[in-house]
Design a protein around this motif. Structure first.
Motif, short mmCIF file in Angstrom:
data_model
loop_
_atom_site.label_atom_id
_atom_site.label_comp_id
_atom_site.label_asym_id
_atom_site.label_seq_id
_atom_site.Cartn_x
_atom_site.Cartn_y
_atom_site.Cartn_z
N THR A 46 0.86 -1.19 0.00
CA THR A 46 0.00 0.00 0.00
C THR A 46 0.89 1.24 0.00
O THR A 46 2.10 1.15 0.20
N ASP A 47 0.25 2.39 -0.18
CA ASP A 47 1.01 3.64 -0.17
C ASP A 47 1.49 4.00 1.23
O ASP A 47 2.54 4.60 1.41
N LEU A 48 0.69 3.63 2.23
CA LEU A 48 1.03 3.98 3.62
C LEU A 48 0.50 2.91 4.55
O LEU A 48 -0.61 2.41 4.36
N SER A 49 1.27 2.56 5.56
CA SER A 49 0.79 1.69 6.64
C SER A 49 0.94 2.42 7.96
O SER A 49 1.99 3.00 8.24
N LEU A 50 -0.11 2.40 8.77
CA LEU A 50 -0.03 2.99 10.11
C LEU A 50 0.68 2.07 11.09
O LEU A 50 1.05 2.50 12.19
N HIS A 51 0.84 0.81 10.74
CA HIS A 51 1.50 -0.19 11.60
C HIS A 51 0.89 -0.21 13.00
O HIS A 51 1.61 -0.21 14.02
N LEU A 52 -0.42 -0.26 13.05
CA LEU A 52 -1.07 -0.31 14.36
C LEU A 52 -0.80 -1.62 15.10
O LEU A 52 -1.03 -1.70 16.31
N GLU A 53 -0.29 -2.63 14.38
CA GLU A 53 0.08 -3.87 15.06
C GLU A 53 1.22 -3.64 16.04
O GLU A 53 1.46 -4.47 16.93
N ARG A 54 1.93 -2.53 15.92
CA ARG A 54 3.04 -2.22 16.83
C ARG A 54 2.59 -1.44 18.06
O ARG A 54 3.40 -1.18 18.96
N ALA A 62 -5.31 6.37 19.60
CA ALA A 62 -4.92 7.75 19.32
C ALA A 62 -4.33 7.89 17.92
O ALA A 62 -4.61 8.87 17.21
N LYS A 63 -3.54 6.91 17.50
CA LYS A 63 -2.93 6.97 16.17
C LYS A 63 -3.99 6.87 15.09
O LYS A 63 -3.95 7.59 14.08
N ALA A 64 -4.98 5.98 15.30
CA ALA A 64 -6.08 5.87 14.35
C ALA A 64 -6.91 7.14 14.31
O ALA A 64 -7.33 7.60 13.24
N MET A 65 -7.13 7.76 15.47
CA MET A 65 -7.90 9.00 15.53
C MET A 65 -7.18 10.13 14.79
O MET A 65 -7.82 10.90 14.05
N ARG A 66 -5.87 10.23 14.96
CA ARG A 66 -5.12 11.28 14.27
C ARG A 66 -5.22 11.12 12.76
O ARG A 66 -5.43 12.09 12.02
N PHE A 67 -5.07 9.88 12.31
CA PHE A 67 -5.17 9.66 10.87
C PHE A 67 -6.58 9.96 10.37
O PHE A 67 -6.75 10.62 9.33
N ALA A 68 -7.60 9.46 11.09
CA ALA A 68 -8.98 9.68 10.66
C ALA A 68 -9.31 11.16 10.56
O ALA A 68 -9.96 11.61 9.61
N GLY A 83 -15.59 -4.49 5.93
CA GLY A 83 -16.47 -4.15 7.04
C GLY A 83 -15.88 -3.19 8.03
O GLY A 83 -16.32 -3.14 9.19
N ASN A 84 -14.89 -2.43 7.61
CA ASN A 84 -14.24 -1.46 8.49
C ASN A 84 -14.49 -0.04 8.00
O ASN A 84 -14.72 0.19 6.81
N THR A 85 -14.41 0.91 8.92
CA THR A 85 -14.37 2.31 8.55
C THR A 85 -13.06 2.88 9.12
O THR A 85 -12.17 2.12 9.50
N LEU A 86 -12.95 4.19 9.22
CA LEU A 86 -11.70 4.77 9.72
C LEU A 86 -11.49 4.53 11.20
O LEU A 86 -10.35 4.55 11.68
N LEU A 87 -12.58 4.30 11.93
CA LEU A 87 -12.50 4.07 13.37
C LEU A 87 -13.27 2.79 13.70
O LEU A 87 -14.23 2.44 13.01
N PRO A 88 -12.88 2.10 14.76
CA PRO A 88 -13.47 0.79 15.04
C PRO A 88 -14.93 0.88 15.49
O PRO A 88 -15.44 1.96 15.79
N TYR A 89 -15.57 -0.29 15.48
CA TYR A 89 -16.96 -0.41 15.93
C TYR A 89 -17.14 0.33 17.27
O TYR A 89 -16.30 0.20 18.14
#
Length: 337
Positions: A46-54, A62-68, A83-89
């Motif tokens: 992909t063009d960018l990975s947030l690497h949230l697995e780390r 917080a990292k997902a919120m900043r990106f969203a 079945g995903n959006t920018l922020l979790p269920y």
């Protein structure tokens, strides 16, 4: 919408669709970006990975919120996968995206939307019959009516997503080019490739058992690839004579598309009621757990049939799965909605 529209493919790169689509849309002159939140071992790109697995706990959120927050400001079209959006269920970003008039496309790819109860009750075979991961039992997806457009990757998903359009899986034909037909040398085995992401869903145990039986009569070798980077699948595909995608789900997937593009003969179960979604001359061999031995054997013994299927598969993939054609249809959808 004009070419000035800004497109985001996120937050999951299932089967490499998001990455391929964004890249092709840029070639068409559009501002399109693919982002994955979690990087997986398959490394489709992909063009960018947030690497949230780390990340863990609050830092991950917080990292997902900043990106969203930044993405909502920047992009006009949100093409969202699995079945995903920018922020979790429970998807707190959806009301804001709708209020701001953003275009929303939900693209479903498999177990996030399959109904296990229906598959078990209505079909003799399905990916659910021997699944052990049970992703579907814990997976949520946003309400369908929040989207401007619904897409599914394979026809077996249409019954679970009312009103969806079938979007063929893309393949980059510059990356998956035909290989010369492999003329087997004396003493060299026929090589059978199988690259499952989930053994139960793909029917791998039946495929492995069939090849073991075949070894008692023929010089064959199984190339079994699991949890390997995408590039390795391509490299091993160069060695293969026969490719087995899956024999449970009832529709072909990424492995079949890519290997047909390379001119390989492919085996994959096509559920009878899904046949109308494909051309009558679909250039692959359908097999079930009950017939997989015989169908592999037929291809082992018939080099001419392998050659014929390979040539027809190249033509079919160029017509149906060329990423530039798929990406252009996505652009049409964004403009129509």
């Amino acid at each position: 919408m004009s070419k000035a529209m800004r497109i985001l493919h996120a937050p999951t790169n299932i089967a490499g669709i998001a990455g391929l689509a964004a890249k092709a849309q840029r070639r068409l002159g559009y501002d399109s970006t693919s982002v994955e939140y979690i990087s997986r071992q398959f490394n489709f790109g992909t063009d960018l990975s947030l690497h949230l697995e780390r990340e863990r706990g609050p830092m991950k959120v917080a990292k997902a919120m900043r990106f969203a927050t930044a993405a909502i400001r920047k992009y006009d079209v949100f093409h969202l996968y699995f079945g995903n959006t920018l922020l979790p269920y429970p998807y707190p970003d959806l009301p804001l995206l709708r209020a701001l008039g953003k275009k929303l496309v939900f693209h479903f790819c498999g177990c996030e939307v399959r109904r296990r109860d229906i598959n078990l009750d209505e079909y003799d075979l399905s990916g659910c019959h021997e699944c052990t991961s049970l992703v579907c039992l814990s997976k949520h997806h946003p309400p369908f009516n929040r989207a401007d457009k619904l897409l599914v990757a394979t026809p077996d998903l249409l019954e679970f997503v009312p009103g969806a359009e079938l979007m063929p899986g893309p393949v980059d034909l510059s990356e998956w080019q035909p290989e010369p037909f492999r003329d087997k040398q004396p003493g060299e085995p026929i090589k059978i490739l199988h690259a499952p992401t989930d053994r139960g869903i793909k029917g791998s145990n039946y495929i492995i058992a069939a090849v073991e039986r075949l070894k008692q009569r023929y010089n064959v070798e199984l190339l079994l690839l699991e949890n390997v980077p995408h590039a390795e699948v391509k490299a091993f595909g160069n060695q293969a004579d026969i490719v087995v995608d899956q024999i449970m789900i009832g529709a072909y997937g990424t492995v079949a598309i890519e290997q047909m593009a390379k001119g390989k003969s492919v085996i994959c179960y096509i559920r009878p009621d899904l046949r109308p979604y494909y051309p009558a001359s679909l250039p692959l061999v359908s097999a079930t757990p009950a017939t997989i031995y015989e169908e592999i054997e037929r291809l082992v013994l018939d080099a001419d049939l392998r050659r014929q299927l390979g040539a027809q598969g190249i033509e079919y993939v160029h017509e149906v799965h060329d990423v530039d054609k798929v990406a252009a249809r996505m652009i049409e959808i964004y403009k129509e909605t």
